[in-house]
Motif scaffolding. Sequence first.
Motif, mmCIF file in Angstrom:
data_model
loop_
_atom_site.group_PDB
_atom_site.id
_atom_site.type_symbol
_atom_site.label_atom_id
_atom_site.label_comp_id
_atom_site.label_asym_id
_atom_site.label_seq_id
_atom_site.Cartn_x
_atom_site.Cartn_y
_atom_site.Cartn_z
ATOM 1 N N ALA A 72 -41.330 73.759 102.679
ATOM 2 C CA ALA A 72 -42.883 73.542 103.426
ATOM 3 C C ALA A 72 -43.254 72.714 103.197
ATOM 4 C CB ALA A 72 -43.732 75.142 102.109
ATOM 5 N N ASN A 73 -43.952 71.733 102.361
ATOM 6 C CA ASN A 73 -44.455 70.713 102.129
ATOM 7 C C ASN A 73 -44.376 69.260 103.184
ATOM 8 O OD1 ASN A 73 -46.729 70.633 100.477
ATOM 9 N ND2 ASN A 73 -45.001 70.698 98.685
ATOM 10 N N MET A 74 -42.979 69.202 103.907
ATOM 11 C CA MET A 74 -42.403 68.155 104.626
ATOM 12 C C MET A 74 -42.500 68.915 105.800
ATOM 13 S SD MET A 74 -40.420 65.861 104.291
ATOM 14 C CE MET A 74 -39.463 65.965 105.393
ATOM 15 N N PHE A 75 -42.909 70.499 106.362
ATOM 16 C CA PHE A 75 -43.681 71.124 107.625
ATOM 17 C C PHE A 75 -45.180 70.937 107.396
ATOM 18 C CE2 PHE A 75 -39.469 73.273 108.213
ATOM 19 C CZ PHE A 75 -39.137 73.369 108.792
ATOM 20 N N GLY A 76 -45.987 70.562 106.190
ATOM 21 C CA GLY A 76 -47.137 70.409 106.691
ATOM 22 C C GLY A 76 -47.108 69.112 106.816
ATOM 23 N N LEU A 77 -46.196 67.958 106.630
ATOM 24 C CA LEU A 77 -46.903 66.774 106.438
ATOM 25 C C LEU A 77 -46.045 66.235 107.961
ATOM 26 C CD1 LEU A 77 -45.614 63.526 105.506
ATOM 27 C CD2 LEU A 77 -43.789 63.902 106.326
ATOM 28 N N VAL A 78 -45.272 66.862 108.791
ATOM 29 C CA VAL A 78 -44.401 66.871 109.889
ATOM 30 C C VAL A 78 -45.932 67.161 111.332
ATOM 31 C CG1 VAL A 78 -42.420 65.909 109.410
ATOM 32 C CG2 VAL A 78 -42.941 68.157 110.400
ATOM 33 N N GLU A 116 -52.904 74.403 107.611
ATOM 34 C CA GLU A 116 -53.468 74.863 106.509
ATOM 35 C C GLU A 116 -52.340 76.320 105.580
ATOM 36 O OE1 GLU A 116 -56.025 77.028 103.464
ATOM 37 O OE2 GLU A 116 -55.899 75.047 104.557
ATOM 38 N N LEU A 117 -51.213 77.343 106.551
ATOM 39 C CA LEU A 117 -50.562 77.590 105.280
ATOM 40 C C LEU A 117 -48.925 76.935 104.617
ATOM 41 C CD1 LEU A 117 -48.684 79.969 105.489
ATOM 42 C CD2 LEU A 117 -47.535 79.366 107.306
ATOM 43 N N PHE A 118 -49.430 75.975 104.711
ATOM 44 C CA PHE A 118 -48.535 75.179 104.461
ATOM 45 C C PHE A 118 -49.527 74.699 102.783
ATOM 46 C CE2 PHE A 118 -45.395 74.711 107.600
ATOM 47 C CZ PHE A 118 -44.573 76.215 107.627
ATOM 48 N N ARG A 119 -50.347 73.960 102.947
ATOM 49 C CA ARG A 119 -51.114 73.928 102.291
ATOM 50 C C ARG A 119 -51.498 74.849 100.932
ATOM 51 N NH1 ARG A 119 -54.240 70.544 105.668
ATOM 52 N NH2 ARG A 119 -55.589 72.722 106.350
ATOM 53 N N ALA A 126 -47.526 76.051 93.042
ATOM 54 C CA ALA A 126 -47.803 75.241 91.287
ATOM 55 C C ALA A 126 -48.034 76.895 90.461
ATOM 56 C CB ALA A 126 -48.912 74.430 91.708
ATOM 57 N N GLU A 127 -47.906 77.329 90.657
ATOM 58 C CA GLU A 127 -48.384 78.759 89.971
ATOM 59 C C GLU A 127 -47.993 79.365 89.233
ATOM 60 O OE1 GLU A 127 -50.559 81.885 92.606
ATOM 61 O OE2 GLU A 127 -51.859 81.432 92.944
ATOM 62 N N GLY A 128 -46.675 79.072 89.893
ATOM 63 C CA GLY A 128 -44.595 79.566 89.074
ATOM 64 C C GLY A 128 -43.958 78.540 89.183
#
Length: 309
Positions: A72-78, A116-119, A126-128
């Motif tokens: 998910a973070n990689m998609f937010g990055l690209v 914003e979705l991936f953030r 992080a919660e779990g």
Amino acid sequence: MTFTTINTERYAHCIAASRRVRWDIDRDVIRTRRFDFSRPFLPEGLSRVGRLEFLPPAERVRLSQVQGRTYANMFGLVERFIGIQMLSCSRHHWFGDQVALEALVRFTDEELKHQELFRRIERLTAEGMAPGYEFVPTANAVASEVLEASTWAVLALACHIELFTQVHYRESIDPDGGLSELYKDVFLFHWKEESQHAILDELEWERENARLTPKERDAAVDDLIALVGAIDGILHQQAVADAHYFVNTAPNAFTPGEATRIEAGLLDAYRWQYIVSGVHAPRFRQTLFAMTTRDQQQRIQAAIAALVA
């Protein structure tokens, strides 16, 4: 039948699809839900955790969740540099085809929503999960570096990325009924909008290709090879970080040999996810091969083979 007419029709098709599938993060995707941490996030076809046969089932699930967080973070990055590139491409339509302009404006708006979705997904994961996870690259730094390359190369990379999102969802995520329901839904809705993004990438890439001289295109191929190498460098860094996090938060200790295999397994999975699966996508190969010479194709293939050898 002219090139301009064909393009206008395809841009219009993307606008119609965008209107039809338009979704909201809270109303349609998250819906006040949380992730089910008893289930994997990424399917075996992407995570490749089954190759680490020494991992017990619970640890395979946990490793898929670490990978899913990075995915998910990689998609937010690209999507940071893809959105900027498409916004830049839109200027070529300001005083021309307003249908194309609307399609690219919609594209950019949707990419901002995806970021914003991936953030949000990062905060929910992080919660779990145990503290200590680190996503190494930063979106602005990577976007700044990527956008130094030629427009042709950036559009090629964007097309490659958005086509492999289609492959990943259709072939691996959608058929797997055992994934965390919320995680699966995130990529269902992402896929719905990325479907037309891939078409727009192609259209803009073809438009850019048409204006290049053979010498400029040859230099752009070198830029694309360099960009893939830079992506591989990011994957190396993140595989190390994710392996370190996974091993350090494990309920039981791993041997040094097992820790080394976990790191190598993550790098193998990440290279499959972000490089190889897209290169193998028939639509990407067809588009790339239509624009390049045999020598250029061989250079690209040799560079990728060297990375994943």
